[in-house]
Design a protein around this motif. Structure first.
Motif, PDB file in Angstrom:
ATOM      1  N   PRO A  55       0.799  -1.224   0.000  1.00 32.57           N
ATOM      2  CA  PRO A  55       0.000   0.000   0.000  1.00 32.57           C
ATOM      3  C   PRO A  55       0.838   1.285   0.000  1.00 32.57           C
ATOM      4  O   PRO A  55       0.330   2.351  -0.306  1.00 32.57           O
ATOM      5  N   ARG A  56       2.122   1.153   0.329  1.00 30.35           N
ATOM      6  CA  ARG A  56       3.022   2.321   0.337  1.00 30.35           C
ATOM      7  C   ARG A  56       3.852   2.405  -0.947  1.00 30.35           C
ATOM      8  O   ARG A  56       4.814   3.154  -1.017  1.00 30.35           O
ATOM      9  N   GLY A  57       3.484   1.622  -1.966  1.00 26.91           N
ATOM     10  CA  GLY A  57       4.159   1.707  -3.253  1.00 26.91           C
ATOM     11  C   GLY A  57       5.312   0.739  -3.448  1.00 26.91           C
ATOM     12  O   GLY A  57       6.083   0.855  -4.400  1.00 26.91           O
ATOM     13  N   PHE A  58       5.429  -0.260  -2.581  1.00 24.44           N
ATOM     14  CA  PHE A  58       6.502  -1.245  -2.633  1.00 24.44           C
ATOM     15  C   PHE A  58       6.003  -2.517  -3.303  1.00 24.44           C
ATOM     16  O   PHE A  58       4.851  -2.899  -3.136  1.00 24.44           O
ATOM     17  N   THR A  59       6.881  -3.180  -4.062  1.00 22.85           N
ATOM     18  CA  THR A  59       6.500  -4.421  -4.733  1.00 22.85           C
ATOM     19  C   THR A  59       7.600  -5.467  -4.588  1.00 22.85           C
ATOM     20  O   THR A  59       8.776  -5.163  -4.790  1.00 22.85           O
ATOM     21  N   VAL A  60       7.209  -6.687  -4.263  1.00 22.32           N
ATOM     22  CA  VAL A  60       8.107  -7.836  -4.357  1.00 22.32           C
ATOM     23  C   VAL A  60       7.926  -8.387  -5.770  1.00 22.32           C
ATOM     24  O   VAL A  60       6.799  -8.471  -6.258  1.00 22.32           O
ATOM     25  N   VAL A  61       9.016  -8.731  -6.430  1.00 20.43           N
ATOM     26  CA  VAL A  61       8.944  -9.376  -7.742  1.00 20.43           C
ATOM     27  C   VAL A  61       9.736 -10.670  -7.667  1.00 20.43           C
ATOM     28  O   VAL A  61      10.930 -10.660  -7.326  1.00 20.43           O
ATOM     29  N   GLY A  62       9.072 -11.779  -7.961  1.00 22.13           N
ATOM     30  CA  GLY A  62       9.722 -13.084  -7.946  1.00 22.13           C
ATOM     31  C   GLY A  62      10.163 -13.494  -9.338  1.00 22.13           C
ATOM     32  O   GLY A  62       9.414 -13.351 -10.299  1.00 22.13           O
ATOM     33  N   PHE A  63      11.393 -13.991  -9.420  1.00 17.43           N
ATOM     34  CA  PHE A  63      11.963 -14.493 -10.667  1.00 17.43           C
ATOM     35  C   PHE A  63      12.201 -15.989 -10.511  1.00 17.43           C
ATOM     36  O   PHE A  63      13.247 -16.392  -9.997  1.00 17.43           O
ATOM     37  N   PRO A  64      11.244 -16.833 -10.895  1.00 18.97           N
ATOM     38  CA  PRO A  64      11.468 -18.275 -10.785  1.00 18.97           C
ATOM     39  C   PRO A  64      12.749 -18.668 -11.532  1.00 18.97           C
ATOM     40  O   PRO A  64      13.002 -18.190 -12.642  1.00 18.97           O
ATOM     41  N   CYS A  65      13.538 -19.520 -10.887  1.00 14.31           N
ATOM     42  CA  CYS A  65      14.837 -19.888 -11.452  1.00 14.31           C
ATOM     43  C   CYS A  65      15.089 -21.371 -11.198  1.00 14.31           C
ATOM     44  O   CYS A  65      14.924 -21.845 -10.074  1.00 14.31           O
ATOM     45  N   ASN A  66      15.506 -22.071 -12.244  1.00 15.89           N
ATOM     46  CA  ASN A  66      15.773 -23.508 -12.143  1.00 15.89           C
ATOM     47  C   ASN A  66      17.271 -23.809 -12.198  1.00 15.89           C
ATOM     48  O   ASN A  66      17.659 -24.933 -12.461  1.00 15.89           O
ATOM     49  N   GLN A  67      18.116 -22.813 -11.951  1.00 14.24           N
ATOM     50  CA  GLN A  67      19.562 -23.002 -12.078  1.00 14.24           C
ATOM     51  C   GLN A  67      20.217 -23.681 -10.881  1.00 14.24           C
ATOM     52  O   GLN A  67      21.378 -24.074 -10.979  1.00 14.24           O
ATOM     53  N   PHE A  68      19.525 -23.794  -9.772  1.00 16.15           N
ATOM     54  CA  PHE A  68      20.141 -24.345  -8.571  1.00 16.15           C
ATOM     55  C   PHE A  68      19.544 -25.718  -8.275  1.00 16.15           C
ATOM     56  O   PHE A  68      18.459 -25.838  -7.718  1.00 16.15           O
ATOM     57  N   MET A  69      20.249 -26.752  -8.707  1.00 18.52           N
ATOM     58  CA  MET A  69      19.841 -28.146  -8.511  1.00 18.52           C
ATOM     59  C   MET A  69      18.432 -28.435  -9.016  1.00 18.52           C
ATOM     60  O   MET A  69      17.720 -29.266  -8.454  1.00 18.52           O
ATOM     61  N   GLY A  70      17.996 -27.746 -10.063  1.00 14.76           N
ATOM     62  CA  GLY A  70      16.700 -28.029 -10.681  1.00 14.76           C
ATOM     63  C   GLY A  70      15.529 -27.872  -9.735  1.00 14.76           C
ATOM     64  O   GLY A  70      14.563 -28.625  -9.818  1.00 14.76           O
ATOM     65  N   GLN A  71      15.595 -26.883  -8.836  1.00 14.92           N
ATOM     66  CA  GLN A  71      14.567 -26.758  -7.799  1.00 14.92           C
ATOM     67  C   GLN A  71      13.333 -25.952  -8.229  1.00 14.92           C
ATOM     68  O   GLN A  71      12.457 -25.696  -7.412  1.00 14.92           O
ATOM     69  N   GLU A  72      13.282 -25.560  -9.504  1.00 15.01           N
ATOM     70  CA  GLU A  72      12.075 -24.929 -10.048  1.00 15.01           C
ATOM     71  C   GLU A  72      11.785 -25.565 -11.406  1.00 15.01           C
ATOM     72  O   GLU A  72      11.917 -24.946 -12.454  1.00 15.01           O
ATOM     73  N   PRO A  73      11.380 -26.865 -11.388  1.00 15.13           N
ATOM     74  CA  PRO A  73      11.210 -27.596 -12.649  1.00 15.13           C
ATOM     75  C   PRO A  73       9.866 -27.377 -13.338  1.00 15.13           C
ATOM     76  O   PRO A  73       9.705 -27.733 -14.496  1.00 15.13           O
ATOM     77  N   GLY A  74       8.898 -26.798 -12.662  1.00 16.42           N
ATOM     78  CA  GLY A  74       7.535 -26.739 -13.180  1.00 16.42           C
ATOM     79  C   GLY A  74       7.337 -25.790 -14.345  1.00 16.42           C
ATOM     80  O   GLY A  74       8.165 -24.937 -14.655  1.00 16.42           O
ATOM     81  N   SER A  75       6.173 -25.940 -14.966  1.00 12.93           N
ATOM     82  CA  SER A  75       5.744 -25.030 -16.023  1.00 12.93           C
ATOM     83  C   SER A  75       5.275 -23.736 -15.375  1.00 12.93           C
ATOM     84  O   SER A  75       5.088 -23.661 -14.155  1.00 12.93           O
TER      85      SER A  75
END
Length: 164
Positions: A55-75
């Motif tokens: 509400p104060r103008g801040f945003t979290v942005v997530g960047f899914p990444c599969n470079q570390f032991m394949g821990q983000e394998p999904g579509s």
């Protein structure tokens, strides 16, 4: 060199945009995320930051990444469903992104030039490394993966970029 906030990114839904558009031009915490990592519970803390400071103008942005032991394998659909159903994530996510090496996304080529509190720049160490970016696009802080989103140092840094 173009402004970090004007670099192109693609949302998890496949829509081209920029960081500025994703964040509304406000300060942001950019985090490489993964669904099958021991640090995955940090999604909960990141969502709490989004709800508290959004509400104060801040945003979290997530960047899914599969470079570390394949821990983000999904579509993209699997990632979105997991984040929403498991952690109630409302902050924006990008398409899967490489953060290190020759295929590193231009956003991460810029981010990894920033040093952490110990003065160390360079490659992202693991999933859930956090970069705090001010509204002007400057990288103002870097937090290594084990630093919890709700830690005093992260909250203090966010408060500082939100204070006019």
């Amino acid at each position: 060199m173009s402004d970090l906030l004007d670099l192109p990114v693609t949302t998890l839904q496949g829509e081209p945009t920029t960081l500025r558009a994703l964040t509304g031009g406000g300060p942001a915490l950019l985090v490489n995320v993964a669904s099958r990592c021991g640090l995955t519970p940090q999604y909960g803390g990141l969502e709490q930051l989004q709800r508290e400071y959004g509400p104060r103008g801040f945003t979290v942005v997530g960047f899914p990444c599969n470079q570390f032991m394949g821990q983000e394998p999904g579509s993209a659909e699997e990632i979105g469903t997991f984040c929403s159903a498991t952690y109630g994530v409302t902050f924006p996510l990008t398409e899967k992104t490489e953060v290190n090496g020759p295929g590193a996304h231009p956003v991460y080529q810029r981010l990894t030039a920033a040093a952490d509190a110990q003065g160390e720049a360079g490659d992202v160490q693991w999933n859930f490394e956090k970069f705090l970016v001010a509204a002007d696009g400057g990288v103002v802080a870097r937090f290594r993966p084990r630093t919890q989103p709700d830690s005093p140092e992260v909250r203090t840094a966010i408060e500082e970029v939100l204070t006019p």
